[in-house]
Write an enzyme that holds these catalytic residues in place. Structure first.
Site, PDB file in Angstrom:
ATOM      1  N   HIS A  85       0.828  -1.212   0.000  1.00 18.98           N
ATOM      2  CA  HIS A  85       0.000   0.000   0.000  1.00 18.98           C
ATOM      3  C   HIS A  85       0.859   1.257   0.000  1.00 18.98           C
ATOM      4  CE1 HIS A  85      -3.174   2.823   0.917  1.00 18.98           C
ATOM      5  NE2 HIS A  85      -2.615   3.166   2.063  1.00 18.98           N
ATOM      6  N   SER A  86       0.493   2.231  -0.819  1.00 20.33           N
ATOM      7  CA  SER A  86       1.080   3.575  -0.796  1.00 20.33           C
ATOM      8  C   SER A  86       2.609   3.524  -0.922  1.00 20.33           C
ATOM      9  CB  SER A  86       0.632   4.296   0.479  1.00 20.33           C
ATOM     10  OG  SER A  86       0.944   5.661   0.439  1.00 20.33           O
TER      11      SER A  86
END
Length: 416
Positions: free
Chosen positions: A292-293
């Site tokens: 994620h991210s």
């Protein structure tokens, strides 16, 4: 109407400036001096004088909160969700309270990883001495021995730690949306081994040692009278400084220093370290990443540093609103081509889940996560990610598989 202490302190200065400005040119020097004084006052620090003590509970029970059967954080007595503005007009105090609760949440999630998910906490570096700073990751019992499948989870940057996607979601929504626990449990149910990275745990903080300045009286080269005079000036200066510091910051927090963890001093270093010492050593024929991210950036950096190894072992990569950039990170052509075939990025978008989203970068396909909230992209794309991995396993060794997309009406119209 309440008047803060800081306003009462500044009021005489403002009045003096107004009176001086009414005078002639002879008063300019005084005006300049007062302006200089005002410029030296840190209003943020001054506001701390109005704060209650920064003394918060160290347990959920102390905060009078608990997670209910739905995994929602609720007040024990009222049943209400968490309230950030516990004290009005004291934003800094409220923020410190929120951060204190966040630290408790982090420990609570660690406990869930061990007790509910049956993961093992593994200390790193693996050859760390007793005295050096250490971090840790979490692994399932079969993470290194499972011959079929291994899932690796990497969260984003900031305050989150192993097992979390977003602290804000854990506190304000629920454990399912804010933690990696649903991914871990489903992965284990479907026969995956699991490794949970901890890329933000890069250092430990210790109190900065006080530096003792040698007194000038120890200098035997100076006359006694001169030493006494210097000591008197020094003591008066220290007294004024201590008085000002007490006035400026009555709730002075300890000065801390950071001791970085060997070979794990950044998310990128951490990902490479865990790859070298754990993932690369695993028996799994198929390794899958969910990143994620900033975790996506860390994965791309891992691929740049270990390209051949990653290509030989990783079957598919699910990114959720990844902030990687193949140009800035200087990912080569062969890496970009591999990402196009083996990665998919579920991005924040108002389009329905799995709708194709255009990209300016020549890397992996981008599809909608079904939400325009960055922190929710992992949770909202949860079912699609497992479907993507399942199809990748089936297609391994066969022809390239298409990205899990459905075309939006807008894109269809443009193609026509």
């Amino acid at each position: 109407m309440s008047i803060s202490l800081s306003s009462l302190i500044l009021l005489p200065i403002w009045i003096s400036m107004a009176q001086i400005q009414q005078g002639g040119p002879d008063e300019k020097e005084k005006t300049t001096a007062l302006k200089d004084l005002l410029s030296r006052i840190d209003l943020d620090e001054l506001m701390k004088k109005d704060e209650p003590p920064l003394d918060f509970p160290d347990t959920l029970e102390g905060f009078e909160y608990a997670f209910n059967e739905k995994g929602q954080l609720r007040h024990i007595k009222t049943g209400e969700p968490f309230v950030f503005n516990y004290r009005e007009d004291l934003h800094r105090w409220n923020q410190k309270r929120y951060e204190a609760l966040g630290e408790i949440i982090t420990k609570y999630v660690y406990e869930l990883l061990e007790k509910d998910c049956n993961l093992k906490k593994i200390s790193i570096p693996v050859d760390a001495t007793e005295s050096e700073p250490k971090s840790f990751i979490f692994m399932s019992e079969d993470a290194l021995t499972n011959p079929q499948k291994l899932m690796v989870l990497i969260h984003g940057s900031g305050v989150v730690r192993a097992g979390q996607w977003a602290r804000r979601l854990i506190i304000n929504e629920d454990l399912d949306s804010g933690t990696q626990i649903p991914f871990i449990k489903r992965a284990m149910d479907e026969g995956y081994g699991v490794i949970v990275l901890n890329p933000n745990e890069n250092y430990i903080e210790v109190e900065k040692p006080k530096i003792h300045v040698q007194s000038s009286s120890d200098s035997s080269d100076e006359p006694a009278e001169k030493r006494e005079r210097k000591d008197k000036v020094s003591k008066e200066t220290k007294k004024r400084r201590d008085f000002y510091e007490k006035y400026r910051n009555p709730q002075r927090e300890k000065e801390m220093m950071q001791l970085y963890i060997r070979e794990n001093g950044s998310p990128e270093e951490h990902a490479i370290y865990v790859w070298d010492h754990f993932i690369a050593q695993s028996a799994a024929e198929n390794v899958f990443f969910v990143a994620h991210s900033y975790g996506g950036l860390a994965f791309v950096e891992l691929m740049i540093q270990r390209e051949a190894d990653v290509k030989s072992k990783v079957t598919a990569v699910a990114l959720t609103d990844s902030v990687h950039n193949v140009w800035h990170q200087e990912a080569g052509k062969t890496i970009r081509e591999w990402m196009r075939e083996n990665c998919c990025n579920w991005v924040s978008s108002s389009e329905p889940l799995d709708t194709s989203v255009e990209s300016m970068l020549p890397d992996c396909p981008r599809v909608s996560a079904g939400t325009d909230r960055h922190e929710l992209t992992s949770w909202k794309s949860f079912p699609s990610i497992f479907k993507f991995f399942s199809e990748a396993s089936e297609a391994k060794g066969g022809s390239p598989r298409p990205a899990p997309t459905r075309r939006s009406h807008r894109l269809k119209h443009e193609e026509l």
